[in-house]
Design a protein around this motif. Structure first.
Motif, PDB file in Angstrom:
ATOM      1  N   ASN A 174       0.799  -1.225   0.000  1.00 35.38           N
ATOM      2  CA  ASN A 174       0.000   0.000   0.000  1.00 35.38           C
ATOM      3  C   ASN A 174       0.833   1.278   0.000  1.00 35.38           C
ATOM      4  OD1 ASN A 174      -2.333  -1.577   0.121  1.00 35.38           O
ATOM      5  ND2 ASN A 174      -2.296  -1.628   2.364  1.00 35.38           N
ATOM      6  N   SER A 175       2.125   1.137   0.259  1.00 37.97           N
ATOM      7  CA  SER A 175       2.969   2.325   0.370  1.00 37.97           C
ATOM      8  C   SER A 175       3.390   2.831  -1.005  1.00 37.97           C
ATOM      9  CB  SER A 175       4.218   2.021   1.202  1.00 37.97           C
ATOM     10  OG  SER A 175       5.087   3.139   1.203  1.00 37.97           O
ATOM     11  N   LYS A 176       3.334   4.133  -1.157  1.00 30.90           N
ATOM     12  CA  LYS A 176       3.825   4.762  -2.382  1.00 30.90           C
ATOM     13  C   LYS A 176       5.197   5.390  -2.158  1.00 30.90           C
ATOM     14  CE  LYS A 176      -0.836   5.747  -4.119  1.00 30.90           C
ATOM     15  NZ  LYS A 176      -1.770   6.789  -4.584  1.00 30.90           N
ATOM     16  N   GLN A 177       5.698   5.250  -0.940  1.00 33.19           N
ATOM     17  CA  GLN A 177       6.985   5.825  -0.593  1.00 33.19           C
ATOM     18  C   GLN A 177       8.078   4.762  -0.648  1.00 33.19           C
ATOM     19  OE1 GLN A 177       7.666   9.035  -0.011  1.00 33.19           O
ATOM     20  NE2 GLN A 177       5.535   9.598  -0.349  1.00 33.19           N
ATOM     21  N   VAL A 178       9.041   4.962  -1.503  1.00 30.56           N
ATOM     22  CA  VAL A 178      10.221   4.102  -1.550  1.00 30.56           C
ATOM     23  C   VAL A 178      11.439   5.007  -1.405  1.00 30.56           C
ATOM     24  CG1 VAL A 178       9.142   2.316  -2.954  1.00 30.56           C
ATOM     25  CG2 VAL A 178      10.309   4.229  -4.070  1.00 30.56           C
ATOM     26  N   TYR A 179      12.572   4.407  -1.093  1.00 28.24           N
ATOM     27  CA  TYR A 179      13.781   5.202  -0.916  1.00 28.24           C
ATOM     28  C   TYR A 179      14.182   5.865  -2.228  1.00 28.24           C
ATOM     29  CZ  TYR A 179      14.110   2.624   3.474  1.00 28.24           C
ATOM     30  OH  TYR A 179      13.860   2.081   4.701  1.00 28.24           O
ATOM     31  N   GLN A 180      14.466   7.169  -2.161  1.00 26.67           N
ATOM     32  CA  GLN A 180      14.846   7.902  -3.364  1.00 26.67           C
ATOM     33  C   GLN A 180      16.094   7.311  -3.999  1.00 26.67           C
ATOM     34  OE1 GLN A 180      15.155  12.099  -2.624  1.00 26.67           O
ATOM     35  NE2 GLN A 180      13.029  12.299  -1.928  1.00 26.67           N
ATOM     36  N   THR A 181      17.016   6.876  -3.150  1.00 24.87           N
ATOM     37  CA  THR A 181      18.218   6.206  -3.634  1.00 24.87           C
ATOM     38  C   THR A 181      18.285   4.830  -2.996  1.00 24.87           C
ATOM     39  OG1 THR A 181      19.371   8.336  -3.766  1.00 24.87           O
ATOM     40  CG2 THR A 181      20.722   6.329  -3.849  1.00 24.87           C
ATOM     41  N   PRO A 182      17.892   3.780  -3.713  1.00 25.39           N
ATOM     42  CA  PRO A 182      17.929   2.431  -3.142  1.00 25.39           C
ATOM     43  C   PRO A 182      19.320   2.070  -2.635  1.00 25.39           C
ATOM     44  CG  PRO A 182      16.745   2.454  -5.230  1.00 25.39           C
ATOM     45  CD  PRO A 182      17.392   3.794  -5.100  1.00 25.39           C
ATOM     46  N   ILE A 183      19.359   1.265  -1.582  1.00 24.27           N
ATOM     47  CA  ILE A 183      20.630   0.878  -0.973  1.00 24.27           C
ATOM     48  C   ILE A 183      21.115  -0.431  -1.585  1.00 24.27           C
ATOM     49  CG2 ILE A 183      21.750   0.204   1.188  1.00 24.27           C
ATOM     50  CD1 ILE A 183      19.797   1.938   2.677  1.00 24.27           C
ATOM     51  N   PRO A 184      22.337  -0.467  -2.109  1.00 21.65           N
ATOM     52  CA  PRO A 184      22.869  -1.725  -2.653  1.00 21.65           C
ATOM     53  C   PRO A 184      22.902  -2.798  -1.572  1.00 21.65           C
ATOM     54  CG  PRO A 184      24.253   0.135  -3.276  1.00 21.65           C
ATOM     55  CD  PRO A 184      23.284   0.639  -2.252  1.00 21.65           C
ATOM     56  N   PHE A 185      22.548  -4.023  -1.952  1.00 18.12           N
ATOM     57  CA  PHE A 185      22.538  -5.113  -0.984  1.00 18.12           C
ATOM     58  C   PHE A 185      23.315  -6.298  -1.526  1.00 18.12           C
ATOM     59  CE2 PHE A 185      20.732  -9.112   0.600  1.00 18.12           C
ATOM     60  CZ  PHE A 185      20.953  -8.947   1.961  1.00 18.12           C
ATOM     61  N   ASP A 186      24.233  -6.802  -0.699  1.00 16.80           N
ATOM     62  CA  ASP A 186      25.003  -7.994  -1.042  1.00 16.80           C
ATOM     63  C   ASP A 186      25.141  -8.828   0.218  1.00 16.80           C
ATOM     64  OD1 ASP A 186      26.729  -9.959  -1.829  1.00 16.80           O
ATOM     65  OD2 ASP A 186      28.393  -8.630  -2.376  1.00 16.80           O
ATOM     66  N   GLN A 187      24.397  -9.921   0.272  1.00 13.90           N
ATOM     67  CA  GLN A 187      24.395 -10.763   1.464  1.00 13.90           C
ATOM     68  C   GLN A 187      25.789 -11.278   1.799  1.00 13.90           C
ATOM     69  OE1 GLN A 187      22.366 -11.346   3.764  1.00 13.90           O
ATOM     70  NE2 GLN A 187      23.043 -13.252   4.745  1.00 13.90           N
ATOM     71  N   HIS A 213      26.508   1.635   4.516  1.00 16.22           N
ATOM     72  CA  HIS A 213      25.352   1.698   3.627  1.00 16.22           C
ATOM     73  C   HIS A 213      24.230   2.422   4.368  1.00 16.22           C
ATOM     74  CE1 HIS A 213      27.431  -0.821   0.877  1.00 16.22           C
ATOM     75  NE2 HIS A 213      27.312  -1.941   1.575  1.00 16.22           N
ATOM     76  N   ALA A 214      23.865   3.616   3.901  1.00 16.10           N
ATOM     77  CA  ALA A 214      22.909   4.431   4.667  1.00 16.10           C
ATOM     78  C   ALA A 214      21.991   5.221   3.753  1.00 16.10           C
ATOM     79  CB  ALA A 214      23.662   5.379   5.589  1.00 16.10           C
ATOM     80  N   LEU A 215      20.831   5.584   4.306  1.00 16.92           N
ATOM     81  CA  LEU A 215      19.932   6.534   3.659  1.00 16.92           C
ATOM     82  C   LEU A 215      20.422   7.946   3.958  1.00 16.92           C
ATOM     83  CD1 LEU A 215      16.541   4.968   4.824  1.00 16.92           C
ATOM     84  CD2 LEU A 215      17.591   4.715   2.562  1.00 16.92           C
ATOM     85  N   SER A 216      20.036   8.888   3.110  1.00 18.74           N
ATOM     86  CA  SER A 216      20.418  10.276   3.344  1.00 18.74           C
ATOM     87  C   SER A 216      19.673  10.833   4.546  1.00 18.74           C
ATOM     88  CB  SER A 216      20.107  11.129   2.113  1.00 18.74           C
ATOM     89  OG  SER A 216      20.309  12.506   2.393  1.00 18.74           O
ATOM     90  N   LEU A 217      20.391  11.484   5.433  1.00 16.47           N
ATOM     91  CA  LEU A 217      19.771  12.094   6.614  1.00 16.47           C
ATOM     92  C   LEU A 217      18.952  13.324   6.239  1.00 16.47           C
ATOM     93  CD1 LEU A 217      19.607  11.772   9.721  1.00 16.47           C
ATOM     94  CD2 LEU A 217      21.558  13.338   9.897  1.00 16.47           C
ATOM     95  N   GLU A 218      19.153  13.845   5.036  1.00 15.87           N
ATOM     96  CA  GLU A 218      18.421  15.042   4.601  1.00 15.87           C
ATOM     97  C   GLU A 218      16.918  14.799   4.545  1.00 15.87           C
ATOM     98  OE1 GLU A 218      19.998  16.387   0.926  1.00 15.87           O
ATOM     99  OE2 GLU A 218      21.960  16.943   1.759  1.00 15.87           O
ATOM    100  N   ASP A 219      16.508  13.535   4.408  1.00 13.83           N
ATOM    101  CA  ASP A 219      15.083  13.216   4.318  1.00 13.83           C
ATOM    102  C   ASP A 219      14.426  13.068   5.686  1.00 13.83           C
ATOM    103  OD1 ASP A 219      15.308  13.149   1.539  1.00 13.83           O
ATOM    104  OD2 ASP A 219      15.884  11.037   1.548  1.00 13.83           O
ATOM    105  N   TYR A 220      15.187  13.299   6.753  1.00  9.12           N
ATOM    106  CA  TYR A 220      14.680  13.086   8.107  1.00  9.12           C
ATOM    107  C   TYR A 220      15.091  14.240   9.008  1.00  9.12           C
ATOM    108  CZ  TYR A 220      14.248   8.390   6.203  1.00  9.12           C
ATOM    109  OH  TYR A 220      13.936   7.329   5.414  1.00  9.12           O
ATOM    110  N   SER A 221      14.285  14.472  10.038  1.00  9.76           N
ATOM    111  CA  SER A 221      14.630  15.491  11.037  1.00  9.76           C
ATOM    112  C   SER A 221      14.787  14.822  12.397  1.00  9.76           C
ATOM    113  CB  SER A 221      13.549  16.577  11.110  1.00  9.76           C
ATOM    114  OG  SER A 221      12.306  16.020  11.505  1.00  9.76           O
ATOM    115  N   ILE A 222      15.722  15.353  13.188  1.00 12.44           N
ATOM    116  CA  ILE A 222      16.019  14.816  14.511  1.00 12.44           C
ATOM    117  C   ILE A 222      15.417  15.744  15.564  1.00 12.44           C
ATOM    118  CG2 ILE A 222      17.861  14.102  16.091  1.00 12.44           C
ATOM    119  CD1 ILE A 222      19.714  13.985  13.605  1.00 12.44           C
ATOM    120  N   THR A 223      14.627  15.183  16.465  1.00 10.86           N
ATOM    121  CA  THR A 223      14.027  15.989  17.532  1.00 10.86           C
ATOM    122  C   THR A 223      14.255  15.307  18.874  1.00 10.86           C
ATOM    123  OG1 THR A 223      11.886  14.895  17.171  1.00 10.86           O
ATOM    124  CG2 THR A 223      12.249  16.991  16.063  1.00 10.86           C
ATOM    125  N   LYS A 224      14.343  16.118  19.917  1.00 13.95           N
ATOM    126  CA  LYS A 224      14.525  15.592  21.267  1.00 13.95           C
ATOM    127  C   LYS A 224      13.239  14.923  21.734  1.00 13.95           C
ATOM    128  CE  LYS A 224      17.298  15.398  24.925  1.00 13.95           C
ATOM    129  NZ  LYS A 224      16.595  14.269  25.561  1.00 13.95           N
TER     130      LYS A 224
END
Length: 375
Positions: A174-187, A213-224
């Motif tokens: 049901n989600s229309k939100q996917v990561y803007q830059t997919p993260i490479p995966f190698d088991q 391997h990380a998502l961009s922090l720009e898409d998130y905000s940090i709050t106390k």
């Protein structure tokens, strides 16, 4: 009087024996499980859990907590379930999943009139698809918790786990939100456990922290939030509680959902192969559950120390907060209570003498823990 003492002794001994030797086994096989109408089937399942020895704890004999596990090996149990719920068919796409967390818990849910227990099952997984280049990429991370309250909840866990799994896939569908830059995966990518330089970003899994391997922090905000921090998705406004942790470029913040009843991230300090956290509220900790979950991994003196820590949970002379050290590879927690520090310093009389002269603050405990371990 002697009979009373003997009875109590046998009760305690049998309870301790049960806790150390029993494992509650769970099967997800259920004739009532039916295929779900989906445009995908599960091709590969990867076990990305940091703790793989068990899937949590349940109450058993004498109301003692014992570890729980699947009847079949972890991947085999899930593969059997997925084959029923999401069967392979023509003209539907294959996806793979990495299970970052799958665990169950039981806790008292007593009220003034009823003595009940609360059972919960939590699942966190990554959805993985192949790109045009034939390589695998993580497109999104999905999370679900299912709970139920009854007088005896142990038999509910298979249904709760199945419900949580189904919910994560419903969220994916049901989600229309996917990561803007997919993260490479190698088991099979080697894990660089020596890496202590964590770049800025949001991390899905403990292995990703080592391999950057990380998502961009720009898409998130940090709050106390309370004594910790929250991570909010800037696009959806959703509070993200399923990630392993994040780095702001200066500090690494780890998700304490496995160690606390409150879901938030706490700032850590990296000490070689360990994360150090200044203070965690004792009221949010389940020492007995940690001993069951991690006791086999600690072993020897560590197991005895874990048992010592349990008694601290009811010691009103202890601080309301306690420093925590986490092994970066296997996730084993070490709670730096006063009793723990005194125990590990027993073999070094000079350090023990020095420590007893301090105020025994979290900073003192950290210092002497580092000194005894040569950090």
């Amino acid at each position: 009087m002697k009979k009373t003492i003997f009875t109590f002794y046998m009760f305690f001994t049998l309870g301790a024996f049960a806790q150390d030797n029993e494992v509650h086994l769970i099967s997800l096989a259920n004739k009532n499980n039916l295929a779900i109408d989906s445009d995908f089937y599960i091709e590969n399942i990867y076990d990305g859990r940091q703790v793989t020895e068990n899937i949590g704890t349940v109450y058993e004999l004498f109301n003692n907590k014992v570890p729980a596990n699947f009847e079949k090996p972890f991947i085999e149990e899930l593969r059997s379930l997925f084959a029923v719920l999401y069967p392979k068919k023509d003209n539907i796409k294959p996806i793979s999943v990495r299970i970052n967390e799958l665990y169950i818990t039981e806790a008292s849910a007593n009220t003034e009139t009823n003595r009940k227990e609360l059972a919960s099952a939590t699942v966190v997984l990554d959805i993985i698809e192949k790109g045009a280049d034939g390589k695998e990429y993580i497109l999104g991370t999905y999370f679900a918790t299912r709970e139920n309250t009854r007088s005896d909840v142990t038999k509910l866990h298979p249904a709760l786990i199945t419900a949580a799994i189904k919910n994560t896939f419903e969220n994916y569908k049901n989600s229309k939100q996917v990561y803007q830059t997919p993260i490479p995966f190698d088991q099979d990518e080697p894990v660089n456990t020596k890496n202590t330089n964590i770049k800025e970003g949001v991390y899905l899994n403990y292995k990703d922290v080592f391999n950057q391997h990380a998502l961009s922090l720009e898409d998130y905000s940090i709050t106390k939030y309370k004594e910790g921090f929250c991570l909010t998705n800037r696009v959806t406004g959703r509070i993200e509680t399923a990630f392993y942790g994040f780095s702001d470029g200066q500090n690494f913040y780890i998700n304490l959902f496995q160690f606390s009843t409150v879901r938030y991230y706490l700032k850590t300090e990296i000490m070689g192969d360990r994360y150090f956290i200044d203070e965690v509220f004792e009221s949010n900790l389940d020492f007995g559950g940690y001993y069951v979950t991690y006791g086999g991994m600690i072993g020897g003196l560590g197991g005895a120390l874990a048992m010592t820590l349990i008694s601290n949970g009811n010691n009103t002379s202890e601080l309301k907060k306690i420093p925590l050290v986490l092994d970066r590879v296997n996730g084993t927690p070490t709670f730096l209570s006063d009793k723990y520090i005194l125990r590990i310093l027993e073999s070094n009389k000079e350090l023990l003498k020095e420590y007893k002269k301090t105020q025994r603050t979290p900073a003192d405990k950290k210092l002497f823990y580092m000194r005894i371990h040569g950090l």
